[in-house]
Design a protein around this motif. Structure first.
Motif, PDB file in Angstrom:
ATOM      1  N   ASP A  24       1.717  -9.522  36.590  1.00 15.94           N
ATOM      2  CA  ASP A  24       0.480  -9.039  35.978  1.00 15.94           C
ATOM      3  C   ASP A  24      -0.196  -8.045  36.923  1.00 15.94           C
ATOM      4  OD1 ASP A  24      -2.420  -8.979  35.231  1.00 15.94           O
ATOM      5  OD2 ASP A  24      -1.802 -10.479  33.771  1.00 15.94           O
ATOM      6  N   ARG A  63      -3.131  -7.178  37.260  1.00 15.32           N
ATOM      7  CA  ARG A  63      -4.499  -7.484  37.683  1.00 15.32           C
ATOM      8  C   ARG A  63      -4.551  -8.380  38.920  1.00 15.32           C
ATOM      9  NH1 ARG A  63      -6.416 -10.221  32.320  1.00 15.32           N
ATOM     10  NH2 ARG A  63      -4.304 -11.058  32.606  1.00 15.32           N
ATOM     11  N   ARG A  88      -7.359 -10.657  43.366  1.00 16.88           N
ATOM     12  CA  ARG A  88      -7.263  -9.402  42.624  1.00 16.88           C
ATOM     13  C   ARG A  88      -6.239  -8.492  43.310  1.00 16.88           C
ATOM     14  NH1 ARG A  88     -12.501 -10.724  42.739  1.00 16.88           N
ATOM     15  NH2 ARG A  88     -12.879  -9.516  44.623  1.00 16.88           N
ATOM     16  N   ASP A 115      -6.044  -1.006  35.034  1.00 22.10           N
ATOM     17  CA  ASP A 115      -5.578  -2.031  35.970  1.00 22.10           C
ATOM     18  C   ASP A 115      -5.087  -1.401  37.269  1.00 22.10           C
ATOM     19  OD1 ASP A 115      -6.179  -4.108  34.256  1.00 22.10           O
ATOM     20  OD2 ASP A 115      -4.162  -4.239  33.413  1.00 22.10           O
ATOM     21  N   LEU A 149     -11.184 -11.953  37.850  1.00 21.26           N
ATOM     22  CA  LEU A 149     -11.191 -10.689  37.122  1.00 21.26           C
ATOM     23  C   LEU A 149     -12.560 -10.039  37.120  1.00 21.26           C
ATOM     24  CD1 LEU A 149      -9.662  -8.654  35.325  1.00 21.26           C
ATOM     25  CD2 LEU A 149     -10.296 -10.074  33.348  1.00 21.26           C
ATOM     26  N   ARG A 194     -11.376  -4.230  30.303  1.00 21.53           N
ATOM     27  CA  ARG A 194     -10.434  -5.195  30.893  1.00 21.53           C
ATOM     28  C   ARG A 194     -10.860  -6.630  30.585  1.00 21.53           C
ATOM     29  NH1 ARG A 194     -10.135  -5.071  36.654  1.00 21.53           N
ATOM     30  NH2 ARG A 194      -7.899  -5.519  36.637  1.00 21.53           N
TER      31      ARG A 194
END
Length: 308
Positions: free
Chosen positions: A157, A159, A277, A69, A137, A10
């Motif tokens: 997204d 993530r 996150r 993810d 991340l 990732r």
């Protein structure tokens, strides 16, 4: 809770090279390379291909990342649910933010939260928005206060969870004695012929000024660039040009500059987001941090708090 090899993949997607990914993960490049080779062998697929000095994901690599993810978000959700079974707000909360937001909002909100919860340690990181997403991340921060910009993660997204936080008006900054300095408000187009001071090309302020001027119908003639708002204000004070400054930006009081509100329709603004996150927003510590920042925003009369 997520396989560290998946996390390495990732982060590699974000950085493009094993060396950069390893630095972000606080590992050696050889360790990351071994992790990725082992993962490819175990799955019996090619995950990466070399393109010049960088590597890019194969179709199989992209497919695996979608699952990675989702697994990472599920792991964050599990941590949040388990943490809710513990008493009190305790542990470590790390918040990264743009310099203006950190100084005006995040630091005072974090101090209140820390003082109200003796078992909580709050760590603050000043950074540009792109780096705020990177630290989220890799787990080096838990909350990011960011500005959307080209290249930022999209709202969907997998993530990250992003929520609108506040809208911050921009003011025209001129030197004392400037022909616009005594006005109650001006249209941005009235400064079209002025030399302009902006942030460096990699700094968000440069993008903000360029976008606002384009919306007002002109391209600014750049006469100087700075890395922070005191630098911008110093150039303006000494007659090198004019600029735009966000309402939250601190300017040294000894500089001879005047903020002039804009009355364009609409008034140019910077829109800040909170980012975490995906799956972690309900963690008691993170939720408390988000609530503290939003609560302090509501106390300000010079910005607008945004709802989802």
């Amino acid at each position: 809770m997520i396989d560290p090899r998946l996390q390495a993949l990732r982060v590699l997607r974000e950085h493009g090279t094993v060396t950069a990914a390893a630095a972000a993960l606080h590992l050696t490049p050889s360790t990351v390379s071994q992790q990725l080779r082992g993962l490819a062998r175990e799955l019996d697929v090619e995950l990466l291909e070399q393109v010049g000095r960088r590597v890019q994901l194969t179709a199989a690599g992209h497919a695996l990342l979608r699952h990675a993810d989702l697994l990472a978000a599920q792991a964050e959700s599990a941590r949040a649910e388990l943490a809710a079974h513990r008493a009190g707000i305790a542990g470590v909360l790390r918040i990264s933010a743009m310099p203006t937001a950190l100084a005006a909002l995040v630091a005072p909100a974090a101090a209140r939260l820390r003082d109200a919860n003796p078992g909580l340690t709050v760590e603050l990181i000043e950074d540009e928005s792109a780096h705020c997403f990177e630290t989220l991340l890799v787990g080096d921060s838990d909350i990011g206060i960011v500005l959307p910009a080209p290249g930022s993660p999209a709202p969907d997204d997998l993530r990250f969870e992003q929520r609108p936080l506040l809208a911050e008006p921009l003011d025209l900054l001129v030197p004392v004695g400037h022909s616009l300095a005594g006005r109650d408000s001006v249209a941005l187009s009235e400064a079209a012929s002025e030399p302009w001071i902006t942030g460096r090309a990699r700094i968000t302020h440069h993008l903000v000024v360029s976008a606002a001027c384009a919306a007002a119908g002109f391209t600014p003639r750049i006469a100087g660039q700075a890395v922070d708002f005191p630098g911008v204000a110093a150039m303006v004070a000494h007659g090198f040009g004019v600029s735009l400054v966000p309402r939250l930006a601190f300017l040294p009081p000894e500089l001879a500059v005047v903020r002039v509100p804009l009355h364009d329709d609409p008034v140019p603004v910077r829109r800040h987001l909170s980012a975490v996150r995906r799956g972690s927003a309900e963690h008691p510590v993170i939720a408390a941090g988000l609530d503290a920042i939003r609560g302090l925003c509501r106390e300000r009369t010079d910005i607008t708090v945004l709802d989802d």
